[in-house]
Scaffold this motif. Sequence first.
Motif, PDB file in Angstrom:
ATOM      1  N   LYS A  27      30.737  43.426  53.635  1.00 27.42           N
ATOM      2  CA  LYS A  27      31.651  44.512  53.249  1.00 27.42           C
ATOM      3  C   LYS A  27      33.080  43.998  53.119  1.00 27.42           C
ATOM      4  CE  LYS A  27      29.191  48.515  55.108  1.00 27.42           C
ATOM      5  NZ  LYS A  27      29.175  49.559  56.146  1.00 27.42           N
ATOM      6  N   GLU A  28      33.514  43.185  54.092  1.00 23.13           N
ATOM      7  CA  GLU A  28      34.877  42.642  54.034  1.00 23.13           C
ATOM      8  C   GLU A  28      35.058  41.752  52.807  1.00 23.13           C
ATOM      9  OE1 GLU A  28      35.311  40.708  57.818  1.00 23.13           O
ATOM     10  OE2 GLU A  28      35.733  42.582  58.872  1.00 23.13           O
ATOM     11  N   GLY A  29      34.059  40.931  52.531  1.00 24.83           N
ATOM     12  CA  GLY A  29      34.124  40.072  51.342  1.00 24.83           C
ATOM     13  C   GLY A  29      34.165  40.892  50.067  1.00 24.83           C
ATOM     14  N   TYR A  30      33.341  41.922  50.011  1.00 26.23           N
ATOM     15  CA  TYR A  30      33.324  42.786  48.831  1.00 26.23           C
ATOM     16  C   TYR A  30      34.679  43.447  48.639  1.00 26.23           C
ATOM     17  CZ  TYR A  30      32.395  46.860  45.930  1.00 26.23           C
ATOM     18  OH  TYR A  30      32.466  47.819  44.963  1.00 26.23           O
ATOM     19  N   ASP A  31      35.219  44.019  49.707  1.00 32.59           N
ATOM     20  CA  ASP A  31      36.516  44.697  49.621  1.00 32.59           C
ATOM     21  C   ASP A  31      37.610  43.730  49.191  1.00 32.59           C
ATOM     22  OD1 ASP A  31      35.352  47.092  50.363  1.00 32.59           O
ATOM     23  OD2 ASP A  31      35.959  46.927  52.477  1.00 32.59           O
ATOM     24  N   LYS A  32      37.590  42.517  49.748  1.00 32.49           N
ATOM     25  CA  LYS A  32      38.604  41.508  49.418  1.00 32.49           C
ATOM     26  C   LYS A  32      38.542  41.146  47.930  1.00 32.49           C
ATOM     27  CE  LYS A  32      39.715  36.676  50.322  1.00 32.49           C
ATOM     28  NZ  LYS A  32      39.295  35.469  51.043  1.00 32.49           N
ATOM     29  N   TYR A  33      37.331  40.837  47.446  1.00 33.10           N
ATOM     30  CA  TYR A  33      37.215  40.428  46.049  1.00 33.10           C
ATOM     31  C   TYR A  33      37.385  41.602  45.094  1.00 33.10           C
ATOM     32  CZ  TYR A  33      36.002  35.898  47.813  1.00 33.10           C
ATOM     33  OH  TYR A  33      36.047  34.686  48.449  1.00 33.10           O
ATOM     34  N   LYS A  34      37.053  42.804  45.523  1.00 36.69           N
ATOM     35  CA  LYS A  34      37.280  43.985  44.693  1.00 36.69           C
ATOM     36  C   LYS A  34      38.783  44.186  44.482  1.00 36.69           C
ATOM     37  CE  LYS A  34      37.051  48.780  45.509  1.00 36.69           C
ATOM     38  NZ  LYS A  34      36.491  49.896  46.266  1.00 36.69           N
ATOM     39  N   THR A  35      39.551  44.048  45.568  1.00 34.29           N
ATOM     40  CA  THR A  35      41.007  44.188  45.483  1.00 34.29           C
ATOM     41  C   THR A  35      41.593  43.085  44.612  1.00 34.29           C
ATOM     42  OG1 THR A  35      41.059  45.198  47.678  1.00 34.29           O
ATOM     43  CG2 THR A  35      43.126  44.293  46.851  1.00 34.29           C
ATOM     44  N   GLN A  36      41.127  41.856  44.805  1.00 31.78           N
ATOM     45  CA  GLN A  36      41.623  40.743  43.999  1.00 31.78           C
ATOM     46  C   GLN A  36      41.292  40.961  42.521  1.00 31.78           C
ATOM     47  OE1 GLN A  36      39.957  37.149  45.632  1.00 31.78           O
ATOM     48  NE2 GLN A  36      41.486  37.015  47.258  1.00 31.78           N
ATOM     49  N   ALA A  37      40.088  41.426  42.235  1.00 31.04           N
ATOM     50  CA  ALA A  37      39.691  41.666  40.849  1.00 31.04           C
ATOM     51  C   ALA A  37      40.541  42.773  40.232  1.00 31.04           C
ATOM     52  CB  ALA A  37      38.207  42.028  40.774  1.00 31.04           C
ATOM     53  N   ALA A  38      40.796  43.840  40.988  1.00 32.97           N
ATOM     54  CA  ALA A  38      41.622  44.942  40.476  1.00 32.97           C
ATOM     55  C   ALA A  38      43.038  44.452  40.203  1.00 32.97           C
ATOM     56  CB  ALA A  38      41.639  46.093  41.478  1.00 32.97           C
ATOM     57  N   ASN A  39      43.581  43.637  41.107  1.00 33.10           N
ATOM     58  CA  ASN A  39      44.927  43.088  40.897  1.00 33.10           C
ATOM     59  C   ASN A  39      44.969  42.183  39.669  1.00 33.10           C
ATOM     60  OD1 ASN A  39      45.874  44.425  43.144  1.00 33.10           O
ATOM     61  ND2 ASN A  39      45.678  42.658  44.502  1.00 33.10           N
ATOM     62  N   THR A  40      43.957  41.363  39.501  1.00 32.63           N
ATOM     63  CA  THR A  40      43.900  40.466  38.340  1.00 32.63           C
ATOM     64  C   THR A  40      43.795  41.254  37.049  1.00 32.63           C
ATOM     65  OG1 THR A  40      42.841  38.757  39.688  1.00 32.63           O
ATOM     66  CG2 THR A  40      42.623  38.539  37.309  1.00 32.63           C
ATOM     67  N   VAL A  41      42.970  42.295  37.038  1.00 31.92           N
ATOM     68  CA  VAL A  41      42.836  43.136  35.846  1.00 31.92           C
ATOM     69  C   VAL A  41      44.168  43.800  35.537  1.00 31.92           C
ATOM     70  CG1 VAL A  41      41.771  45.260  34.974  1.00 31.92           C
ATOM     71  CG2 VAL A  41      40.355  43.515  36.057  1.00 31.92           C
ATOM     72  N   ALA A  42      44.871  44.266  36.555  1.00 31.01           N
ATOM     73  CA  ALA A  42      46.168  44.912  36.345  1.00 31.01           C
ATOM     74  C   ALA A  42      47.168  43.913  35.776  1.00 31.01           C
ATOM     75  CB  ALA A  42      46.685  45.499  37.648  1.00 31.01           C
ATOM     76  N   GLU A  43      47.186  42.684  36.291  1.00 38.43           N
ATOM     77  CA  GLU A  43      48.112  41.659  35.787  1.00 38.43           C
ATOM     78  C   GLU A  43      47.791  41.288  34.349  1.00 38.43           C
ATOM     79  OE1 GLU A  43      48.036  38.311  38.451  1.00 38.43           O
ATOM     80  OE2 GLU A  43      48.676  39.516  40.163  1.00 38.43           O
ATOM     81  N   VAL A  44      46.500  41.112  34.053  1.00 37.39           N
ATOM     82  CA  VAL A  44      46.097  40.763  32.687  1.00 37.39           C
ATOM     83  C   VAL A  44      46.443  41.912  31.752  1.00 37.39           C
ATOM     84  CG1 VAL A  44      44.095  40.333  31.196  1.00 37.39           C
ATOM     85  CG2 VAL A  44      44.303  39.135  33.379  1.00 37.39           C
ATOM     86  N   SER A  45      46.235  43.121  32.186  1.00 36.73           N
ATOM     87  CA  SER A  45      46.554  44.286  31.375  1.00 36.73           C
ATOM     88  C   SER A  45      48.053  44.330  31.068  1.00 36.73           C
ATOM     89  CB  SER A  45      46.116  45.545  32.107  1.00 36.73           C
ATOM     90  OG  SER A  45      46.402  46.686  31.351  1.00 36.73           O
ATOM     91  N   LYS A  46      48.894  44.040  32.074  1.00 33.40           N
ATOM     92  CA  LYS A  46      50.347  44.009  31.874  1.00 33.40           C
ATOM     93  C   LYS A  46      50.725  42.911  30.889  1.00 33.40           C
ATOM     94  CE  LYS A  46      52.616  45.863  35.934  1.00 33.40           C
ATOM     95  NZ  LYS A  46      53.453  45.582  37.089  1.00 33.40           N
ATOM     96  N   ASP A  47      50.102  41.734  31.078  1.00 30.09           N
ATOM     97  CA  ASP A  47      50.395  40.616  30.182  1.00 30.09           C
ATOM     98  C   ASP A  47      50.034  40.955  28.739  1.00 30.09           C
ATOM     99  OD1 ASP A  47      51.291  39.133  32.321  1.00 30.09           O
ATOM    100  OD2 ASP A  47      49.458  37.921  32.521  1.00 30.09           O
ATOM    101  N   ILE A  48      48.910  41.635  28.544  1.00 34.92           N
ATOM    102  CA  ILE A  48      48.493  42.019  27.189  1.00 34.92           C
ATOM    103  C   ILE A  48      49.466  43.025  26.601  1.00 34.92           C
ATOM    104  CG2 ILE A  48      46.706  43.266  25.911  1.00 34.92           C
ATOM    105  CD1 ILE A  48      44.632  41.916  27.734  1.00 34.92           C
ATOM    106  N   GLU A  49      49.886  44.002  27.430  1.00 40.56           N
ATOM    107  CA  GLU A  49      50.853  44.998  26.941  1.00 40.56           C
ATOM    108  C   GLU A  49      52.170  44.304  26.570  1.00 40.56           C
ATOM    109  OE1 GLU A  49      51.444  48.221  29.670  1.00 40.56           O
ATOM    110  OE2 GLU A  49      49.310  48.729  29.703  1.00 40.56           O
ATOM    111  N   THR A  50      52.589  43.371  27.378  1.00 40.28           N
ATOM    112  CA  THR A  50      53.847  42.653  27.099  1.00 40.28           C
ATOM    113  C   THR A  50      53.720  41.885  25.789  1.00 40.28           C
ATOM    114  OG1 THR A  50      54.244  42.440  29.472  1.00 40.28           O
ATOM    115  CG2 THR A  50      55.476  40.970  28.029  1.00 40.28           C
ATOM    116  N   GLU A  51      52.610  41.215  25.601  1.00 38.83           N
ATOM    117  CA  GLU A  51      52.393  40.452  24.379  1.00 38.83           C
ATOM    118  C   GLU A  51      52.339  41.387  23.154  1.00 38.83           C
ATOM    119  OE1 GLU A  51      52.268  37.140  23.749  1.00 38.83           O
ATOM    120  OE2 GLU A  51      52.864  36.873  25.842  1.00 38.83           O
TER     121      GLU A  51
END
Length: 116
Positions: free
Chosen positions: A87-111
């Motif tokens: 559960k801890e591993g899932y929560d950790k990687y879920k948060t990391q994946a959500a953060n990465t998606v948000a960053e990539v989404s911002k980068d795409i919007e900026t571009e």
Amino acid sequence: MSKKGNNNAGAVLAGLLAGAAAGVVLGMLYAPEEGKETRKKIRDKADDLANQAKDQYGQVTEKVKDQYNNISSQVKETTDKVVTSVKEGYDKYKTQAANTVAEVSKDIETELDGLK
């Protein structure tokens, strides 16, 4: 305790009791006593051996129950630790994946904004 160990202990116990009973019976049959007295001694000795067997059975049963409870507790604790870790591993990687998606989404919007 393994099943094989339980079977071996039971076989040894049964063999010892059977040997003891046979020895007692033979000793009494060859003893120079009246048949009635010999039969009474055999019956009494058989009762004693039966009681000893019941006592041994109770002791072995209690040991097996204790070992089962210990193993059961260990399995439950280990399972709980594994579930918590997953559960801890899932929560950790879920948060990391959500953060990465948000960053990539911002980068795409900026571009895309830069291309306008």
